[in-house]
Design an enzyme around this catalytic site. Structure first.
Site, PDB file in Angstrom:
ATOM      1  N   HIS A   1      -2.785 -12.527   0.907  1.00 55.08           N
ATOM      2  CA  HIS A   1      -2.414 -12.756   2.316  1.00 55.08           C
ATOM      3  C   HIS A   1      -3.121 -13.930   3.009  1.00 55.08           C
ATOM      4  CE1 HIS A   1      -5.932 -10.193   2.749  1.00 55.08           C
ATOM      5  NE2 HIS A   1      -5.266  -9.055   2.650  1.00 55.08           N
TER       6      HIS A   1
ATOM      7  N   HIS B   1       0.856  -1.186   0.000  1.00 50.08           N
ATOM      8  CA  HIS B   1       0.000   0.000   0.000  1.00 50.08           C
ATOM      9  C   HIS B   1       0.891   1.234   0.000  1.00 50.08           C
ATOM     10  CE1 HIS B   1      -3.645  -2.375   0.836  1.00 50.08           C
ATOM     11  NE2 HIS B   1      -2.802  -3.166   1.491  1.00 50.08           N
ATOM     12  N   LEU B   2       0.850   1.976  -1.102  1.00 49.80           N
ATOM     13  CA  LEU B   2       1.686   3.175  -1.193  1.00 49.80           C
ATOM     14  C   LEU B   2       0.879   4.442  -0.925  1.00 49.80           C
ATOM     15  CD1 LEU B   2       4.019   2.207  -4.185  1.00 49.80           C
ATOM     16  CD2 LEU B   2       4.403   1.924  -1.729  1.00 49.80           C
ATOM     17  N   ARG B   3      -0.445   4.272  -0.760  1.00 51.51           N
ATOM     18  CA  ARG B   3      -1.350   5.303  -0.225  1.00 51.51           C
ATOM     19  C   ARG B   3      -1.524   6.541  -1.094  1.00 51.51           C
ATOM     20  NH1 ARG B   3      -3.436   1.641   3.079  1.00 51.51           N
ATOM     21  NH2 ARG B   3      -2.326   1.308   5.027  1.00 51.51           N
TER      22      ARG B   3
ATOM     23  N   ASP C   1       2.237  -7.001   2.054  1.00 47.99           N
ATOM     24  CA  ASP C   1       1.070  -6.267   2.557  1.00 47.99           C
ATOM     25  C   ASP C   1       1.529  -5.075   3.408  1.00 47.99           C
ATOM     26  OD1 ASP C   1      -1.488  -5.433   3.024  1.00 47.99           O
ATOM     27  OD2 ASP C   1      -2.056  -7.086   4.326  1.00 47.99           O
TER      28      ASP C   1
END
Ligand code: DOR
Length: 457
Positions: free
Chosen positions: A238, A68-70, A324
């Site tokens: 996951h 997640h690089l947001r 993740d």
């Protein structure tokens, strides 16, 4: 920053794409791998910088199928720039970023934005994952073909499951035509309800609502049935319970197009950490119960789950390790356990955590590297195979790591904006020394010594 001509001498070259594990030299130039093996002096070009690789492992750069690089929307938690620096420091040269951004990655314009940002800001290759449903709302399929044409490498509503079985069936149907996997966050919300950690004696002891294993397993079973019915490409994100492993194993035995990933934390730590009991040697870090940095979805589980996941990873049932990486700001975590956001910042600790499995002989070095390189490349598809290969002509995406260097996790040194890790203060054994992405030195540890070229006499 131009790609360099670099010779890495005498490292242990681990290249699972060619079942190679031997000491040799590596020559990088023009952004590509020029040669791997024993190189005589005559093969070394003039003006080449040299790294002494003795005692170090050199492998293809790691590929993370799930982080997640947001960006866009949550830049206070992470940015493509900071996430890419964290990735480079962790040995990752390819990061596939999840679409739970704001706006979500559900149309070509957002994909273009990410590509543009990545070109400007990123040290490593960024491959966006597109939403399965519009706005990640779960009501209507996103324009999957438009997203595929814009360059997404898979589809996911991660953070949320694709809850509607008919939408999942349709998405899987399109996935085979588009040649891209549907990566599902398997969580049956009617079972997980308001759970915040794994169901079991620890949750009972702490008085926290538990999430049963069946919340994951029921949805994996559903998705496998749908993959079978449609011939679609299912990727289980996951995976975390002992019961999920045989579901995937049997689906593969039946010849279905099903792959799966597991995260470093689910392979190395248990729900005892929510109690504050971190076990040796992490007890020195001082455990406290209800530490919200242990709150993650799927939740940390029992030792028997960890053991089954390691077995599934070692025997190839689980194709790859994905981080993740889920960075959060302080205020999302400095609240009660119930209110805290789910997620752990993983990119910078992944290798040190995973090497515990190698040091304890639960996983071979070759298998660990395979699950971080060729495994995820296979999920992405044929055209990504060279990202996981050290064959000459492949992009010079390389990580060089010292498997025996001990270090203490200190989040104040993180490149990621997310400091949310239960490993703060833990001692890990094994650390990245250098990372090259397309031949550029994108991370250099303090211990890396590079010999400058000798002036010609
Ligand atoms: O712990 C998690 N955090 N699990 C997810 O599936 C989503 C992620 C996030 O986006 O923070």
């Amino acid at each position: 920053m131009e790609p360099e001509t670099i010779l890495i001498r005498g490292s242990r070259i681990v290249d699972p794409s060619r079942q190679l594990d031997r000491v040799g030299d590596l020559l990088l130039g023009g952004g590509e791998i020029l040669a791997a093996g024993r190189l005589g002096r005559d093969r070394v070009p003039d003006g080449c910088r040299v790294i002494n690789g003795a005692g170090l492992v050199a492998s293809p750069g790691f590929i993370d199928l799930h982080c997640h690089l947001r960006e866009p929307g949550f830049e206070y938690k992470e940015t493509i720039a900071a996430g890419s620096r964290a990735g480079a420091k962790g040995g990752f040269t390819t990061l596939c970023c999840m679409p739970n951004t704001d706006p979500p990655i559900d149309n070509a314009a957002v994909v273009d934005f990410i590509h543009q940002r990545a070109r400007h800001d990123s040290l490593v290759r960024i491959l966006p994952i597109g939403c399965v449903t519009k706005g990640r709302k779960g009501h209507e399929l996103a324009e999957m073909e438009e997203l595929a044409s814009a360059g997404v490498v898979a589809f996911s509503d991660d953070g949320d499951p694709v809850y509607d079985a008919n939408l999942m069936r349709l998405a899987l149907t399109y996935s085979s035509d588009l040649g891209l996997a549907i990566s599902n966050h398997c969580q049956d919300r009617s079972l997980s309800c308001n759970g915040v950690m794994a169901e079991g004696s620890v949750a009972t002891h702490l008085g926290l609502a538990g999430i049963p294993a069946a919340a994951e397993e029921a949805m994996i079973a559903r998705d496998i049935a749908l993959a079978e019915a449609t011939g679609g490409r299912l990727h289980v994100a996951h995976l975390s319970t002992a019961g999920s492993v045989p579901l995937v194993r049997e689906a593969k035995q039946r010849g279905l197009s099903v792959t799966a990933e597991v995260c470093p934390h689910h392979l190395t730590i248990t729900d005892q950490w929510v109690l504050g009991d971190k076990g040796e040697p992490n007890t020195v870090a001082g455990g406290r119960a209800y530490d919200t940095s242990t709150k993650v979805y799927p939740p940390l589980r029992a030792q028997r789950d960890v053991d089954a996941l390691i077995e599934g990873l070692a025997d190839g049932t689980i194709d790859c390790i994905a981080t993740d990486h889920a960075p959060h700001d302080l205020t999302s975590k400095q609240v009660t356990y119930e209110d805290a956001a789910f997620g752990i910042s993983v990119l910078e600790t992944a290798l040190g955590s995973l090497l515990q499995l190698v040091h304890s002989r639960k996983l071979s070095m070759g298998a660990m590297v395979d699950r971080l390189t060729t495994g995820p490349a296979r999920v992405l598809g044929e055209s990504y195979a060279d990202l996981a290969s050290m064959q000459s002509g492949s992009p010079a995406d390389i990580v060089l790591f010292d498997p025996s260097q001990e270090w203490t996790v200190d989040t104040s040194e993180f490149e990621s904006k997310g400091r949310n890790t239960p490993l703060e203060g833990s001692v890990l054994k094994g650390r990245v020394v250098a990372t090259f992405a397309s031949g550029r030195l994108v991370y250099q540890g303090p211990e890396l010594k590079i010999e400058e070229p000798q002036a010609s006499p």
